[in-house]
Motif scaffolding. Sequence first.
Motif, short mmCIF file in Angstrom:
data_model
loop_
_atom_site.label_atom_id
_atom_site.label_comp_id
_atom_site.label_asym_id
_atom_site.label_seq_id
_atom_site.Cartn_x
_atom_site.Cartn_y
_atom_site.Cartn_z
N ARG A 25 -11.42 -3.29 12.27
CA ARG A 25 -10.04 -3.52 12.71
C ARG A 25 -9.28 -2.20 12.75
N LEU A 26 -8.54 -2.00 13.82
CA LEU A 26 -7.68 -0.83 14.02
C LEU A 26 -6.23 -1.26 13.88
N THR A 27 -5.50 -0.61 12.98
CA THR A 27 -4.07 -0.89 12.84
C THR A 27 -3.29 0.41 12.84
N THR A 28 -2.11 0.34 13.39
CA THR A 28 -1.16 1.46 13.37
C THR A 28 0.10 0.99 12.67
N LYS A 29 0.54 1.76 11.68
CA LYS A 29 1.79 1.46 10.98
C LYS A 29 2.76 2.62 11.15
N VAL A 30 4.02 2.30 11.31
CA VAL A 30 5.09 3.29 11.30
C VAL A 30 6.03 2.92 10.16
N ASN A 31 6.15 3.82 9.20
CA ASN A 31 6.97 3.56 8.00
C ASN A 31 6.56 2.25 7.32
N GLY A 32 5.25 1.99 7.31
CA GLY A 32 4.71 0.82 6.63
C GLY A 32 4.72 -0.46 7.44
N VAL A 33 5.28 -0.45 8.64
CA VAL A 33 5.38 -1.65 9.48
C VAL A 33 4.26 -1.61 10.53
N ILE A 34 3.48 -2.69 10.62
CA ILE A 34 2.38 -2.74 11.58
C ILE A 34 2.92 -2.80 13.01
N LYS A 35 2.44 -1.89 13.85
CA LYS A 35 2.84 -1.82 15.25
C LYS A 35 1.69 -2.17 16.19
N ASP B 207 9.76 9.92 10.24
CA ASP B 207 8.84 8.78 10.27
C ASP B 207 7.47 9.20 9.75
N VAL B 208 6.71 8.22 9.30
CA VAL B 208 5.33 8.44 8.88
C VAL B 208 4.44 7.43 9.60
N VAL B 209 3.39 7.94 10.26
CA VAL B 209 2.47 7.10 11.02
C VAL B 209 1.13 7.06 10.30
N GLU B 210 0.59 5.85 10.16
CA GLU B 210 -0.73 5.66 9.56
C GLU B 210 -1.63 4.94 10.56
N ILE B 211 -2.78 5.53 10.85
CA ILE B 211 -3.80 4.89 11.66
C ILE B 211 -4.94 4.51 10.72
N GLU B 212 -5.24 3.22 10.62
CA GLU B 212 -6.31 2.76 9.74
C GLU B 212 -7.37 2.03 10.53
N LYS C 209 -13.30 0.54 7.06
CA LYS C 209 -14.51 1.27 6.68
C LYS C 209 -14.49 2.74 7.11
N VAL C 210 -13.59 3.13 8.01
CA VAL C 210 -13.53 4.52 8.47
C VAL C 210 -12.52 5.32 7.65
N GLY C 211 -11.31 4.78 7.47
CA GLY C 211 -10.33 5.49 6.67
C GLY C 211 -8.92 5.31 7.18
N VAL C 212 -8.01 6.08 6.61
CA VAL C 212 -6.59 6.05 6.99
C VAL C 212 -6.15 7.47 7.31
N LEU C 213 -5.62 7.65 8.50
CA LEU C 213 -5.08 8.93 8.97
C LEU C 213 -3.57 8.85 8.88
N THR C 214 -2.97 9.75 8.10
CA THR C 214 -1.53 9.71 7.85
C THR C 214 -0.89 11.01 8.31
N ASN C 215 0.20 10.90 9.07
CA ASN C 215 0.92 12.09 9.53
C ASN C 215 2.41 11.81 9.59
N PRO C 216 3.23 12.65 8.96
CA PRO C 216 4.67 12.56 9.13
C PRO C 216 5.07 13.16 10.47
N ILE C 217 6.28 12.84 10.90
CA ILE C 217 6.82 13.36 12.16
C ILE C 217 7.89 14.39 11.83
N VAL C 218 7.84 15.54 12.50
CA VAL C 218 8.89 16.55 12.37
C VAL C 218 9.37 16.97 13.74
N ALA C 219 10.60 17.44 13.80
CA ALA C 219 11.11 18.04 15.02
C ALA C 219 10.54 19.43 15.17
N GLU C 220 10.43 19.90 16.39
CA GLU C 220 9.76 21.17 16.64
C GLU C 220 10.38 22.32 15.85
#
Length: 284
Positions: free
Chosen positions: A199-209, A262-267, A270-281
């Motif tokens: 299963r592939l899930t994307t969360k933004v600030n903990g909310v599933i998108k 914001d913080v984005v998590e791609i899970e 069995k593969v893992g969780v990729l986490t990245n915060p968002i910053v302005a340039e």
Amino acid sequence: MRLASFKYGSTSSWGLVAETHALDVGTVLANRFADLRAMIAGRGYDDVAAAAPSARHIPLAEIAWRPPVPNPDKIICVGLNYEDHRRETGRPEAKHPAIFVRFSNSQIGHLTPITRPHVSENLDYEGELAVVIGEAGRYIPADRAMRHVAGYACYNDATVRDWQFHTHQFTPGKNFPGTGAFGPVLVTPDELGDLDELRLTTKVNGVIKQDARLGEMIFPIAELISYCSSFTQLEPGDVILTGTPGGVGAKRQPPSYLMPGDVVEIEISKVGVLTNPIVAEAEA
């Protein structure tokens, strides 16, 4: 195996990842493999296993994650490869995969901030499964394609939407620096079993998108490898991004784009969780 590329102190290396630490196998095997891509090309998995007992242990808190393959020859991206995403975009059904490319210098690793460029406020998430090629090939038959896979990872193919749609070509919106998040680890196929059930899930600030089974892809992984290998020679370390499910921010009502902080998590199970915060340039 769970493999990663990383830095600690002044050392750039690669190795195995355990629950609490990384094993610096790259330093042990430096005379044989310059990096993880070279190990994949040389099929040095037995060497990795043999080197692991003598490799230095580094606590995960002390490493800076790099993309598992920081220097792929090619990153081939597949668009509109989940039916719910195709429908939400209003695109017609297609006989062939929609293909575009991402440049390797747009990539970042786990926990590294994704940069929203100052020329846009339309930064969007796209959770995807990344397939890393392990064996070179051209005109690979679909029934043999999975033999060419080195492993799998999470990917956030973050997109600057207004730049993506300046023309019919997606390239500008897909290649801003600091927008291709990749990792944390590359997981070899023997660790995962039936990919369709993952299963592939994307969360933004903990909310599933986004939430989908990998088996919902329109064009399965084997077909993508076969198709891509027909128009280009696939090389060890090449990355194929297999598409994002429905639920992207641009197609929500109203549109919901990523904001600094914001913080984005791609899970992927069995593969893992990729986490990245968002910053302005300006903050990057």
